[in-house]
Design a protein around this motif. Structure first.
Motif, short mmCIF file in Angstrom:
data_model
loop_
_atom_site.label_atom_id
_atom_site.label_comp_id
_atom_site.label_asym_id
_atom_site.label_seq_id
_atom_site.Cartn_x
_atom_site.Cartn_y
_atom_site.Cartn_z
N ALA A 35 0.98 -1.28 0.06
CA ALA A 35 0.11 0.05 0.12
C ALA A 35 0.96 1.22 -0.14
O ALA A 35 0.59 2.08 -0.77
N LEU A 36 1.98 1.26 0.80
CA LEU A 36 2.80 2.45 1.00
C LEU A 36 3.45 2.98 -0.51
O LEU A 36 3.40 3.93 -0.81
N LEU A 37 4.05 1.64 -0.95
CA LEU A 37 4.46 1.89 -2.27
C LEU A 37 3.81 2.33 -3.28
O LEU A 37 4.11 3.10 -4.26
N ALA A 38 2.58 1.79 -3.51
CA ALA A 38 1.39 2.27 -4.47
C ALA A 38 1.20 3.66 -4.21
O ALA A 38 1.05 4.46 -5.13
N ALA A 66 12.85 4.39 7.12
CA ALA A 66 12.08 3.10 7.14
C ALA A 66 12.97 2.06 7.44
O ALA A 66 14.10 1.97 6.87
N ALA A 67 12.17 1.09 8.09
CA ALA A 67 13.19 0.14 8.71
C ALA A 67 12.95 -1.19 7.71
O ALA A 67 13.09 -2.37 8.29
N GLY A 68 12.67 -0.95 6.57
CA GLY A 68 12.91 -2.02 5.73
C GLY A 68 11.37 -2.19 5.10
O GLY A 68 10.49 -1.58 5.39
N ALA A 69 11.56 -3.32 3.97
CA ALA A 69 10.37 -3.69 3.46
C ALA A 69 9.41 -4.46 4.75
O ALA A 69 10.01 -4.75 5.85
N LYS A 84 4.98 -13.74 -9.31
CA LYS A 84 3.89 -13.24 -10.08
C LYS A 84 3.58 -11.76 -9.69
O LYS A 84 3.47 -10.92 -10.67
N ASP A 85 3.91 -11.46 -8.37
CA ASP A 85 3.74 -9.89 -8.12
C ASP A 85 4.93 -9.05 -8.51
O ASP A 85 4.75 -7.85 -8.71
N ASP A 86 6.06 -9.92 -9.07
CA ASP A 86 7.29 -8.89 -9.51
C ASP A 86 7.49 -8.17 -8.07
O ASP A 86 7.73 -6.81 -8.23
N PHE A 87 7.51 -8.57 -6.90
CA PHE A 87 7.54 -7.93 -5.71
C PHE A 87 8.41 -6.78 -5.68
O PHE A 87 9.74 -6.64 -5.65
N PHE A 88 7.63 -5.45 -5.39
CA PHE A 88 8.33 -4.12 -5.30
C PHE A 88 8.83 -3.52 -6.75
O PHE A 88 9.28 -2.58 -6.53
N ALA A 89 8.66 -4.31 -7.74
CA ALA A 89 9.16 -3.72 -8.97
C ALA A 89 8.48 -2.52 -9.50
O ALA A 89 9.21 -1.68 -9.86
N ALA A 90 7.31 -2.76 -9.10
CA ALA A 90 6.36 -1.38 -9.71
C ALA A 90 6.74 -0.28 -8.64
O ALA A 90 6.88 0.82 -9.36
N GLY A 91 6.89 -0.32 -7.57
CA GLY A 91 7.20 0.70 -6.71
C GLY A 91 8.48 1.10 -7.03
O GLY A 91 8.87 2.49 -7.20
N ALA A 92 9.44 0.35 -7.16
CA ALA A 92 10.86 0.74 -7.87
C ALA A 92 10.99 1.68 -9.09
O ALA A 92 11.39 2.69 -9.29
N TYR A 109 16.25 4.90 11.59
CA TYR A 109 16.67 3.81 11.02
C TYR A 109 16.41 4.03 9.22
O TYR A 109 15.23 4.29 9.05
N ALA A 110 17.39 3.69 8.35
CA ALA A 110 17.08 3.50 6.84
C ALA A 110 17.77 2.19 6.71
O ALA A 110 18.93 1.78 6.18
N LEU A 111 17.05 1.21 6.87
CA LEU A 111 17.34 -0.23 6.70
C LEU A 111 16.87 -1.14 5.84
O LEU A 111 15.53 -0.81 5.38
N GLY A 112 17.36 -1.97 5.08
CA GLY A 112 16.69 -2.87 4.03
C GLY A 112 16.40 -2.23 2.93
O GLY A 112 16.86 -1.11 2.43
N GLY A 113 14.87 -2.35 2.75
CA GLY A 113 14.19 -1.49 1.76
C GLY A 113 14.07 -0.08 2.05
O GLY A 113 14.14 0.74 1.08
N GLY A 114 14.41 0.41 3.36
CA GLY A 114 14.56 1.93 3.63
C GLY A 114 15.70 2.46 3.06
O GLY A 114 15.67 3.51 2.44
N CYS A 115 16.81 1.66 3.27
CA CYS A 115 18.00 2.05 2.64
C CYS A 115 18.25 2.20 1.20
O CYS A 115 18.62 3.10 0.48
N GLU A 116 17.16 1.26 0.60
CA GLU A 116 17.47 0.99 -0.63
C GLU A 116 16.47 2.14 -1.41
O GLU A 116 16.91 2.75 -2.36
N LEU A 117 15.39 2.49 -0.68
CA LEU A 117 14.58 3.73 -1.02
C LEU A 117 15.41 4.80 -0.94
O LEU A 117 15.41 5.86 -2.04
N ALA A 118 16.16 5.19 0.04
CA ALA A 118 16.99 6.32 0.15
C ALA A 118 18.03 6.42 -0.83
O ALA A 118 18.11 7.48 -1.67
#
Ligand code: CAA
Length: 262
Positions: A35-38, A66-69, A84-92, A109-118
């Motif tokens: 939901a957040l990525l959408a 963000a503390a990650g996915a 099938k969902d190509d998880f998080f590809a659309a958000g990226a 914290y900017a961890l995991g997906g949070g660090c990747e978002l940054a």
């Protein structure tokens, strides 16, 4: 402005031309779920479509960018579902596809997906409290939104391996020394400082800004000679815009330029 469940989106009066997007899932330290990525995709598309906006700031809370996915959302998924969902590809793609500059203002914290978002943003301004990490190894997985690739390009192989294989966190000073972060501010002034930086960018020619962003990003994708040739061509092409005439006339006339984006 659209109502969001997982974001707070503002256009602060103090920062003309800037959209401020706050990740807002305090119960999960802003963990990135579907939901957040959408919604982030929607907010970025709205900012991209609005001619009055020239720069975007993404921030979180004092405790967590963000503390990650979202581990709770992911934990029971099968391989077939992830694929099938190509998880998080659309958000990226939504972040990568935004042509206006995006600044990450990171506190806590900017961890995991949070660090990747940054790292998907164009540059990172950090609070002195920021902590970066790719702790996916602790969960028996790997970064999944570009961490192994972007962190390695930003900080080099040795530090990227160290971070990714141990899952340790890196503080703001180490992150700045390593080139992950461009500047550090005291935590209580971070967002105001980020808005001031963004307002300065938003006051420039939006055409020149978009081309400069494209050119810096091209440095990751091309050889030096191809990148320099592309730069020369886009530099020449900027002379087709009124904004080039205005910028140079303003310099000669010792006044501030008034760019129109034409
Ligand atoms: N996903 C889901 N929920 C999370 C979360 C995450 N990534 N991170 C924190 N939360 C939740 C916690 O479960 C907790 O919820 P409850 O109160 O309901 O238990 C709440 O946020 C507060 O967290 P903590 O109580 O753990 O807070 P803390 O201050 O003790 O610790 C922390 C903070 C060190 C950041 C710790 O929360 C933590 O280690 N979080 C997970 C970090 C992580 O592993 N991130 C990588 C995720 S995988 C990934 O991102 C894959 C990818 O690349 C796509």
């Amino acid at each position: 402005m659209a109502a969001y469940q997982t974001l707070i989106v503002e256009t602060p009066e103090a920062a003309p031309g800037v959209t401020l997007i706050r990740l807002n899932r305090p119960e999960a330290l802003n963990a990135l779920n579907t939901a957040l990525l959408a919604e982030l995709g929607q907010a970025l598309a709205a900012a991209q479509a609005d001619d009055a906006i020239g720069c975007i700031v993404i921030t979180g809370s004092a405790k967590a960018f963000a503390a990650g996915a979202d581990i709770k959302e992911m934990s029971d998924k099968s391989y077939a579902q992830m694929f099938k969902d190509d998880f998080f590809a659309a958000g990226a793609r939504a972040i990568e596809g935004t042509r206006k500059p995006i600044i990450a203002a990171v506190s806590g914290y900017a961890l995991g997906g949070g660090c990747e978002l940054a790292m998907m943003c164009d540059f990172i301004l950090a609070a002195d409290t920021a902590k970066f990490g790719q702790p996916e190894i602790n969960l028996g997985v790997a970064p999944g939104i570009g961490g192994t690739q972007r962190l390695t390009r930003l900080v080099g192989k040795s530090k990227a391996m160290d971070m990714i294989l141990t899952g340790r966190m890196m503080g703001a000073e180490e992150a700045e020394r390593a080139g992950l972060v461009s500047r550090i501010f005291p935590a209580d002034t971070l967002v105001d400082e980020a808005l001031a930086v963004a307002a300065r960018i938003a006051a420039q020619s939006p055409l020149a800004t978009a081309m400069n962003k494209e050119l810096v990003n091209a440095a990751y994708e091309t050889t030096l000679s191809t990148g320099v040739a592309l730069e020369r061509r886009l530099f020449h092409s900027l002379f087709a815009f009124d904004d080039q005439k205005e910028g140079m006339a303003a310099f000669v006339e010792k006044r501030k330029p008034a760019f129109k984006g034409s």
